[in-house]
Write a protein that holds these residues in place. Structure first.
Motif, mmCIF file in Angstrom:
data_model
loop_
_atom_site.group_PDB
_atom_site.id
_atom_site.type_symbol
_atom_site.label_atom_id
_atom_site.label_comp_id
_atom_site.label_asym_id
_atom_site.label_seq_id
_atom_site.Cartn_x
_atom_site.Cartn_y
_atom_site.Cartn_z
ATOM 1 N N GLN A 146 -0.477 -7.146 -6.237
ATOM 2 C CA GLN A 146 -0.591 -5.882 -6.985
ATOM 3 C C GLN A 146 -1.464 -4.886 -6.247
ATOM 4 O O GLN A 146 -2.199 -5.255 -5.341
ATOM 5 C CB GLN A 146 -1.187 -6.157 -8.353
ATOM 6 C CG GLN A 146 -2.566 -6.760 -8.287
ATOM 7 C CD GLN A 146 -2.998 -7.391 -9.590
ATOM 8 O OE1 GLN A 146 -2.189 -7.614 -10.482
ATOM 9 N NE2 GLN A 146 -4.269 -7.690 -9.709
ATOM 10 N N PRO A 147 -1.398 -3.578 -6.687
ATOM 11 C CA PRO A 147 -2.289 -2.591 -6.082
ATOM 12 C C PRO A 147 -3.749 -2.954 -6.396
ATOM 13 O O PRO A 147 -4.059 -3.431 -7.476
ATOM 14 C CB PRO A 147 -1.917 -1.267 -6.746
ATOM 15 C CG PRO A 147 -0.683 -1.512 -7.534
ATOM 16 C CD PRO A 147 -0.511 -2.982 -7.675
ATOM 17 N N LEU A 186 -8.540 0.604 -2.778
ATOM 18 C CA LEU A 186 -7.430 1.469 -2.342
ATOM 19 C C LEU A 186 -6.540 0.766 -1.320
ATOM 20 O O LEU A 186 -6.440 1.147 -0.166
ATOM 21 C CB LEU A 186 -7.947 2.791 -1.784
ATOM 22 C CG LEU A 186 -8.613 3.708 -2.808
ATOM 23 C CD1 LEU A 186 -9.182 4.935 -2.119
ATOM 24 C CD2 LEU A 186 -7.642 4.124 -3.888
ATOM 25 N N GLY A 187 -5.870 -0.285 -1.778
ATOM 26 C CA GLY A 187 -4.950 -1.028 -0.933
ATOM 27 C C GLY A 187 -4.080 -1.946 -1.788
ATOM 28 O O GLY A 187 -3.799 -1.661 -2.957
ATOM 29 N N TRP A 188 -3.663 -3.063 -1.208
ATOM 30 C CA TRP A 188 -2.820 -4.045 -1.903
ATOM 31 C C TRP A 188 -3.526 -5.387 -1.826
ATOM 32 O O TRP A 188 -4.011 -5.777 -0.767
ATOM 33 C CB TRP A 188 -1.447 -4.135 -1.260
ATOM 34 C CG TRP A 188 -0.415 -4.767 -2.140
ATOM 35 C CD1 TRP A 188 -0.031 -6.056 -2.150
ATOM 36 C CD2 TRP A 188 0.333 -4.125 -3.149
ATOM 37 N NE1 TRP A 188 0.921 -6.277 -3.107
ATOM 38 C CE2 TRP A 188 1.164 -5.086 -3.736
ATOM 39 C CE3 TRP A 188 0.381 -2.806 -3.624
ATOM 40 C CZ2 TRP A 188 2.035 -4.810 -4.779
ATOM 41 C CZ3 TRP A 188 1.250 -2.525 -4.655
ATOM 42 C CH2 TRP A 188 2.079 -3.525 -5.228
ATOM 43 N N ALA A 222 0.506 -3.314 2.846
ATOM 44 C CA ALA A 222 0.290 -2.209 1.904
ATOM 45 C C ALA A 222 1.119 -1.030 2.348
ATOM 46 O O ALA A 222 1.124 -0.662 3.529
ATOM 47 C CB ALA A 222 -1.178 -1.839 1.851
ATOM 48 N N VAL A 223 1.834 -0.411 1.419
ATOM 49 C CA VAL A 223 2.574 0.828 1.681
ATOM 50 C C VAL A 223 1.734 1.932 1.085
ATOM 51 O O VAL A 223 1.502 1.976 -0.136
ATOM 52 C CB VAL A 223 3.975 0.792 1.044
ATOM 53 C CG1 VAL A 223 4.713 2.093 1.330
ATOM 54 C CG2 VAL A 223 4.759 -0.398 1.558
ATOM 55 N N CYS A 224 1.252 2.854 1.953
ATOM 56 C CA CYS A 224 0.296 3.879 1.521
ATOM 57 C C CYS A 224 0.868 5.265 1.765
ATOM 58 O O CYS A 224 1.636 5.481 2.703
ATOM 59 C CB CYS A 224 -1.007 3.729 2.302
ATOM 60 S SG CYS A 224 -1.696 2.053 2.224
#
Length: 185
Positions: free
Chosen positions: A154-155, A160-162, A181-183
């Protein structure tokens, strides 16, 4: 030469005596001919020349049409044509595009692989962080072994990542987890 002599003897005998032809005598060798007759025939064949060849027979009928032959090779390619001039008239304007995403510059960030010892349980610290000024919009993981059980992916809003939570269910084998992580900005 012997064949010519035999042919001449047979011809002379047949024409000289009708009884000989009627009796069906066949001469198969020059030994069957008296030597004096052979000498006479040789002298006459020298003075007369060779026995002329028989005339050719009539031409036979035309044969039936056979199968069609193989296809021939293609011909040479023609010369390239002249290039036309570019148009100076612009085309019509295209339709309005759709509204863009609220996110600019979407990137994928990968964390280094995190090792899990046999029987180890980790609820924190397995994560990939987004760069400053961006936030996570998706993510995932890759486990190196089938005995690694991931029970949360999960986020992670605090970092501020995965983030991922996992347990190594093997009692003897180590494994690793890699988080993605897709940011977006």
């Amino acid at each position: 030469m012997k064949n010519a002599i035999i042919a001449a003897v047979v011809s002379a005998l047949v024409s000289a005596s009708g009884t000989l032809a009627a009796s069906h005598y066949v001469i198969t060798s020059t030994k069957q001919i008296k030597p004096s007759v052979l000498r006479t025939l040789e002298k006459s064949s020298r003075t007369l020349g060779a026995v002329p060849a028989a005339a050719p027979g009539a031409t036979g009928p035309q044969g039936s049409a056979g199968e069609r032959g193989a296809k021939g090779d293609p011909g040479d390619q023609g010369a390239q044509g002249f290039r036309g001039e570019a148009s100076t008239v612009p085309g019509p304007e295209g339709p309005q595009g759709h509204a863009g995403s609220a996110y600019n510059n979407v990137h994928i960030y990968e964390a280094t692989s995190t090792p899990l010892a046999p029987g180890e349980h980790r609820a924190e610290g397995i994560e990939a962080r987004c760069p400053e000024g961006s936030r996570p919009v998706g993510g995932g993981y890759e486990a190196s072994e089938p005995h690694i059980h991931v029970y949360a992916s999960q986020p992670n809003t605090a970092n501020l990542g995965w983030g991922v939570a996992a347990v190594n269910e093997s009692a003897t084998n180590e494994g690793t987890i890699r988080v993605i992580a897709v940011c977006a900005e």
